[in-house]
Design a protein around this motif. Structure first.
Motif, short mmCIF file in Angstrom:
data_model
loop_
_atom_site.label_atom_id
_atom_site.label_comp_id
_atom_site.label_asym_id
_atom_site.label_seq_id
_atom_site.Cartn_x
_atom_site.Cartn_y
_atom_site.Cartn_z
N LEU A 210 74.94 -69.55 -59.75
CA LEU A 210 73.61 -69.79 -59.60
C LEU A 210 72.50 -69.53 -60.64
CD1 LEU A 210 73.60 -71.80 -56.34
CD2 LEU A 210 73.79 -72.41 -58.11
N LEU A 211 72.18 -68.22 -60.64
CA LEU A 211 71.26 -67.41 -60.51
C LEU A 211 71.29 -67.32 -61.93
CD1 LEU A 211 72.45 -64.16 -58.44
CD2 LEU A 211 70.27 -65.11 -58.95
N GLY A 212 73.00 -66.91 -63.36
CA GLY A 212 73.17 -67.50 -64.30
C GLY A 212 72.60 -68.78 -64.91
N LEU A 213 72.64 -69.56 -64.73
CA LEU A 213 72.46 -70.65 -65.14
C LEU A 213 70.44 -70.64 -64.76
CD1 LEU A 213 75.19 -73.31 -63.94
CD2 LEU A 213 74.64 -72.20 -66.21
N GLY A 214 70.11 -70.77 -63.54
CA GLY A 214 69.15 -70.96 -63.16
C GLY A 214 67.83 -69.68 -64.58
N LEU A 215 68.55 -68.69 -64.23
CA LEU A 215 67.54 -67.84 -65.02
C LEU A 215 68.29 -67.63 -67.17
CD1 LEU A 215 68.43 -64.47 -63.18
CD2 LEU A 215 66.36 -65.63 -63.23
N LEU A 216 69.53 -68.12 -66.91
CA LEU A 216 69.06 -68.03 -68.66
C LEU A 216 67.83 -69.19 -68.99
CD1 LEU A 216 71.41 -68.74 -69.99
CD2 LEU A 216 71.77 -71.10 -70.37
N PRO A 217 66.93 -70.55 -68.47
CA PRO A 217 66.35 -70.92 -69.29
C PRO A 217 64.81 -69.49 -69.82
CG PRO A 217 66.59 -71.89 -68.33
CD PRO A 217 67.50 -70.69 -68.22
N LEU A 219 65.69 -66.01 -69.86
CA LEU A 219 65.59 -64.51 -69.93
C LEU A 219 66.69 -64.65 -71.01
CD1 LEU A 219 66.70 -63.34 -66.40
CD2 LEU A 219 64.70 -63.14 -68.25
N PRO A 220 66.61 -63.29 -71.40
CA PRO A 220 66.81 -63.43 -72.86
C PRO A 220 68.29 -63.25 -72.88
CG PRO A 220 65.30 -61.92 -72.70
CD PRO A 220 65.44 -62.77 -71.40
N ALA A 221 68.86 -63.82 -73.84
CA ALA A 221 70.36 -64.03 -73.82
C ALA A 221 71.14 -62.85 -73.84
CB ALA A 221 70.76 -64.18 -75.33
N GLY A 222 72.29 -63.06 -72.68
CA GLY A 222 73.43 -62.03 -71.83
C GLY A 222 72.39 -61.15 -71.29
N VAL A 223 70.82 -61.24 -70.40
CA VAL A 223 70.30 -61.02 -69.54
C VAL A 223 70.74 -61.54 -68.40
CG1 VAL A 223 68.70 -59.73 -68.26
CG2 VAL A 223 68.45 -60.14 -70.50
N PRO A 224 70.96 -62.60 -68.30
CA PRO A 224 71.61 -63.76 -66.78
C PRO A 224 72.78 -63.21 -66.69
CG PRO A 224 70.10 -65.05 -68.12
CD PRO A 224 70.47 -63.99 -69.37
N VAL A 225 74.01 -62.76 -67.30
CA VAL A 225 75.11 -62.27 -66.76
C VAL A 225 74.73 -60.74 -65.89
CG1 VAL A 225 77.02 -61.51 -67.26
CG2 VAL A 225 76.16 -63.11 -68.83
N LEU A 226 74.01 -60.09 -66.41
CA LEU A 226 73.89 -59.02 -65.76
C LEU A 226 72.81 -58.98 -64.58
CD1 LEU A 226 72.72 -55.93 -68.72
CD2 LEU A 226 74.68 -56.43 -68.52
N VAL A 227 72.02 -60.20 -63.81
CA VAL A 227 71.70 -60.36 -63.08
C VAL A 227 72.32 -61.27 -62.50
CG1 VAL A 227 69.21 -61.76 -62.20
CG2 VAL A 227 69.04 -60.95 -64.46
N ALA A 228 73.47 -61.56 -62.35
CA ALA A 228 74.12 -62.53 -61.71
C ALA A 228 75.00 -61.53 -60.92
CB ALA A 228 74.57 -63.62 -62.58
N ALA A 229 74.94 -60.33 -62.15
CA ALA A 229 76.17 -59.44 -60.49
C ALA A 229 75.35 -58.64 -59.20
CB ALA A 229 75.98 -58.00 -62.32
N LEU A 230 73.81 -59.54 -59.12
CA LEU A 230 73.90 -59.13 -57.89
C LEU A 230 74.22 -59.87 -56.39
CD1 LEU A 230 69.81 -58.41 -59.23
CD2 LEU A 230 70.77 -56.48 -58.53
N ALA A 231 74.36 -60.88 -57.52
CA ALA A 231 75.00 -61.78 -56.05
C ALA A 231 76.57 -60.89 -55.13
CB ALA A 231 76.49 -63.37 -56.87
N ALA A 232 76.82 -60.24 -55.63
CA ALA A 232 78.13 -59.13 -55.29
C ALA A 232 77.34 -58.58 -53.94
CB ALA A 232 78.88 -58.81 -55.81
N PRO A 233 76.66 -57.74 -53.87
CA PRO A 233 75.35 -57.02 -52.87
C PRO A 233 74.53 -57.30 -52.43
CG PRO A 233 74.23 -56.50 -55.19
CD PRO A 233 75.20 -57.43 -55.71
#
Length: 253
Positions: A210-217, A219-233
């Motif tokens: 959800l974070l990756g797809l929601g932020l894809l439009p 944020l710059p390419a590649g950044v949504p993947v990094l933000v998606a890591a916040l799902a774990a904490p």
């Protein structure tokens, strides 16, 4: 055949045929390890095609498989580049995914206890598949066999199919027209899905999507993947609070 007490993960009693009481015969370990190596190794073709479609040269594509050799990170890197992301952002996402291998290494170092001379070479093969096969065994001998056979077969086949995929991409022409841009994510999901066994793991994966797809439009390419890591904490935090709440209810009940 060996006699005496059943071996543990730290002590083995090997017989002339390599079998141990209570452990898995060598042939069964080799068979299972080869099965994993061949099944996953064939996915290198998809990576080769995807990498070539992202604009990487044949040498760059093959170098990634030879030197990086961790499928999820490789797919993340070329997918970010294909989406227009910068090299540093793409590399950061790939590096983040590869960090998990360091934790595998900590566990495998105590299980395998390899000689110092071979540890640098073995480190190249510390990935999801070799770790799973090694950790599934019941003694050190079987774990070493499983790790080695999986590592050798997967490394050789992955690099061979990467080369074939990169060469085949030129013959296929426009990879986007074939829908091969989805090959990377599809293979990654196929590798990830069997690992999601608990509710927390599934919740983390779902929130990350959800974070990756929601932020894809936005944020710059590649950044949504990094933000998606916040799902774990986030999931761990919610899980911890829920457990504290349940503990309080039990204490007052």
């Amino acid at each position: 055949m060996a006699s005496g007490p059943a071996p543990t993960t730290t002590d083995t009693a090997d017989g002339p045929d390599g079998d141990t009481d209570g452990s898995t015969p060598d042939r069964a370990v080799v068979r299972d390890a080869l099965g994993v190596g061949v099944a996953v190794g064939l996915s290198g073709f998809a990576f080769g095609v995807t990498s070539a479609g992202a604009g990487l040269s044949l040498a760059q594509t093959c170098a990634l498989s030879l030197l990086v050799f961790t499928g999820a990170s490789q797919f993340a890197l070329v997918s970010a580049l294909a989406a227009g992301g910068g090299p540093f952002t793409a590399a950061a996402g790939a590096l983040f995914l590869g960090v998990r291998n360091a934790f595998y290494g900590l566990r495998l170092s105590t299980l395998l206890r390899l000689p110092r001379a071979v540890r640098p070479l073995a480190a190249q093969w510390v990935i999801d598949e070799t770790s799973v096969v090694a950790l599934a065994q019941h003694d050190r001998r079987a774990a070493r066999i499983g790790f080695a056979v999986t590592g050798v077969s997967l490394y050789l086949l992955w690099n061979l199919t990467t080369l074939l995929g990169a060469l085949g991409a030129a013959a296929l022409g426009d990879t986007d027209a074939w829908g091969l841009d989805a090959a990377g994510p599809a293979v990654f999901l196929a590798l990830l899905a069997p690992m999601l066994r608990t509710t927390a793991e599934r919740a983390t994966a779902g929130l990350a999507v959800l974070l990756g797809l929601g932020l894809l439009p936005v944020l710059p390419a590649g950044v949504p993947v990094l933000v998606a890591a916040l799902a774990a904490p986030v999931v761990l935090l919610v899980r911890g609070r829920r457990r504290k709440g349940e503990a309080r209810k039990e204490g007052t009940g």
